[in-house]
Design an enzyme around this catalytic site. Sequence first.
Site, mmCIF file in Angstrom:
data_model
loop_
_atom_site.group_PDB
_atom_site.id
_atom_site.type_symbol
_atom_site.label_atom_id
_atom_site.label_comp_id
_atom_site.label_asym_id
_atom_site.label_seq_id
_atom_site.Cartn_x
_atom_site.Cartn_y
_atom_site.Cartn_z
ATOM 1 N N SER A 25 0.847 -1.202 0.000
ATOM 2 C CA SER A 25 0.000 0.000 0.000
ATOM 3 C C SER A 25 0.874 1.241 0.000
ATOM 4 O O SER A 25 1.986 1.217 0.531
ATOM 5 C CB SER A 25 -0.872 0.023 1.260
ATOM 6 N N TYR A 38 -1.096 -1.177 10.241
ATOM 7 C CA TYR A 38 -1.265 -1.382 8.792
ATOM 8 C C TYR A 38 -0.003 -0.931 8.045
ATOM 9 O O TYR A 38 0.519 -1.652 7.185
ATOM 10 C CB TYR A 38 -2.492 -0.601 8.321
HETATM 11 N N1 LIG Z 1 -8.706 -0.179 -0.944
HETATM 12 C C1 LIG Z 1 -7.613 0.566 -0.769
HETATM 13 O O1 LIG Z 1 -7.682 1.808 -0.676
HETATM 14 C C2 LIG Z 1 -6.255 -0.095 -0.711
HETATM 15 C C3 LIG Z 1 -5.130 0.730 -0.857
HETATM 16 C C4 LIG Z 1 -3.870 0.150 -0.816
HETATM 17 C C5 LIG Z 1 -3.743 -1.217 -0.635
HETATM 18 N N2 LIG Z 1 -4.860 -1.995 -0.481
HETATM 19 C C6 LIG Z 1 -4.640 -3.431 -0.298
HETATM 20 O O2 LIG Z 1 -5.273 -4.119 -1.360
HETATM 21 C C7 LIG Z 1 -5.584 -5.454 -0.937
HETATM 22 C C8 LIG Z 1 -7.008 -5.769 -1.346
HETATM 23 O O3 LIG Z 1 -7.872 -4.928 -0.599
HETATM 24 P P1 LIG Z 1 -9.238 -4.334 -1.189
HETATM 25 O O4 LIG Z 1 -9.107 -2.872 -1.168
HETATM 26 O O5 LIG Z 1 -9.602 -5.026 -2.430
HETATM 27 O O6 LIG Z 1 -10.221 -4.681 0.025
HETATM 28 P P2 LIG Z 1 -11.425 -5.708 0.179
HETATM 29 O O7 LIG Z 1 -12.417 -5.502 -0.903
HETATM 30 O O8 LIG Z 1 -11.842 -5.568 1.591
HETATM 31 O O9 LIG Z 1 -10.747 -7.121 -0.051
HETATM 32 C C9 LIG Z 1 -9.951 -7.749 0.912
HETATM 33 C C10 LIG Z 1 -9.832 -9.196 0.495
HETATM 34 O O10 LIG Z 1 -8.947 -9.882 1.390
HETATM 35 C C11 LIG Z 1 -9.579 -11.079 1.814
HETATM 36 N N3 LIG Z 1 -9.096 -11.427 3.151
HETATM 37 C C12 LIG Z 1 -8.984 -10.615 4.222
HETATM 38 N N4 LIG Z 1 -8.527 -11.305 5.281
HETATM 39 C C13 LIG Z 1 -8.342 -12.582 4.868
HETATM 40 C C14 LIG Z 1 -7.914 -13.770 5.504
HETATM 41 N N5 LIG Z 1 -7.536 -13.794 6.803
HETATM 42 N N6 LIG Z 1 -7.847 -14.910 4.771
HETATM 43 C C15 LIG Z 1 -8.222 -14.909 3.467
HETATM 44 N N7 LIG Z 1 -8.637 -13.815 2.807
HETATM 45 C C16 LIG Z 1 -8.713 -12.669 3.512
HETATM 46 C C17 LIG Z 1 -11.066 -10.767 1.786
HETATM 47 O O11 LIG Z 1 -11.808 -11.946 1.604
HETATM 48 P P3 LIG Z 1 -12.704 -12.699 2.707
HETATM 49 O O12 LIG Z 1 -13.280 -11.648 3.611
HETATM 50 O O13 LIG Z 1 -13.719 -13.406 1.878
HETATM 51 O O14 LIG Z 1 -11.754 -13.613 3.395
HETATM 52 C C18 LIG Z 1 -11.164 -9.920 0.524
HETATM 53 O O15 LIG Z 1 -11.269 -10.751 -0.614
HETATM 54 C C19 LIG Z 1 -5.330 -5.480 0.568
HETATM 55 O O16 LIG Z 1 -4.097 -6.122 0.829
HETATM 56 C C20 LIG Z 1 -5.271 -4.016 0.946
HETATM 57 O O17 LIG Z 1 -4.502 -3.805 2.103
HETATM 58 C C21 LIG Z 1 -6.110 -1.468 -0.546
#
Ligand SMILES: NC(=O)c1ccc[n+]([C@@H]2O[C@H](COP(=O)([O-])OP(=O)(O)OC[C@H]3O[C@@H](n4cnc5c(N)ncnc54)[C@H](OP(=O)(O)O)[C@@H]3O)[C@@H](O)[C@H]2O)c1
Length: 251
Positions: free
Chosen positions: A142, A157
């Site tokens: 991130s 985080y």
């Molecule tokens: N959105 C942002 O602004 C942003 C910015 C920078 C980086 N990121 C990073 O991008 C990645 C994806 O996030 P997103 O924004 O797409 O959020 P999201 O829609 O909340 O997706 C998170 C995903 O991670 C899975 N997950 C979480 N904990 C888990 C566990 N213990 N075991 C297996 N799966 C797990 C969730 O699936 P289940 O709940 O079904 O397990 C879900 O598919 C993350 O690493 C996040 O830190 C996001």
Amino acid sequence: MELKDKTIIITGASSGIGASAASLFAAEGANVVLGARREELLKAQVQAIQSKGGSACYLSGDVCDADYAQALVDLAISQYGGLDGALNNAGMMGDMCPLPDMPLENWNAVLTTNLTSAFHAAKAQIPVLGKQGGGSIVFTSSFVGFSNGGMTGMGAYAASKAGMIGLVKSLAADHASEQIRINALLPGGTKTPMAGDDPAGHEFIAGLHPMKRMASPQEIAQAALFLLSDRSSFVTGCPLIADGGVSVRLA
Ligand SMILES: NC(=O)c1ccc[n+]([C@@H]2O[C@H](COP(=O)([O-])OP(=O)(O)OC[C@H]3O[C@@H](n4cnc5c(N)ncnc54)[C@H](OP(=O)(O)O)[C@@H]3O)[C@@H](O)[C@H]2O)c1
């Protein structure tokens, strides 16, 4: 067809960036092996991909579990005969609060889900890619792990996401001679469930970015596609920033 006949594991595929990557990679010809905890969402993703002629399977589980990381690799091999890459993308934000107020449970949950999961994934994936003569592994970090960008209360985080960048550099150095490329993807604020659905929250996050908007998950999936495809064949150990300029923003 940037990923034609490549087999790619995607974790966090039930939602957000991972779900967009699953659709995009399958459309680019990959066999995608989807992971997350919510089985119904994974099943629906697989059905949607297959209905468009794509190739996908899933296994639900928790990325904090080393056996689950291995089971995803085993599934790739049993279904598709090997593994070419992975987008290790599952993650959680945890509670946002100043560190003196942060319960140890929150610290441990965030570090285990975001960083120890990367250790498990790398341990399971690298030996198979090495035996096959190479491949590409991407970890979703991130902007918060690099620049902070004006966010507060993100100690756990930020530490987990910065740790991933260090891990990626070390792994890239260790495994470059095996032709395994290992990179981190650093998205800026992206419109997914992790960012909530409060318009005021979105407006605040968008305002931190010089481009004055958030990313769509599809835009971040395109950056992941670059790192997993042969177009990035000389890119390894790289924190690829896809953040609308938030890391060059003046405080
Ligand atoms: N959105 C942002 O602004 C942003 C910015 C920078 C980086 N990121 C990073 O991008 C990645 C994806 O996030 P997103 O924004 O797409 O959020 P999201 O829609 O909340 O997706 C998170 C995903 O991670 C899975 N997950 C979480 N904990 C888990 C566990 N213990 N075991 C297996 N799966 C797990 C969730 O699936 P289940 O709940 O079904 O397990 C879900 O598919 C993350 O690493 C996040 O830190 C996001």
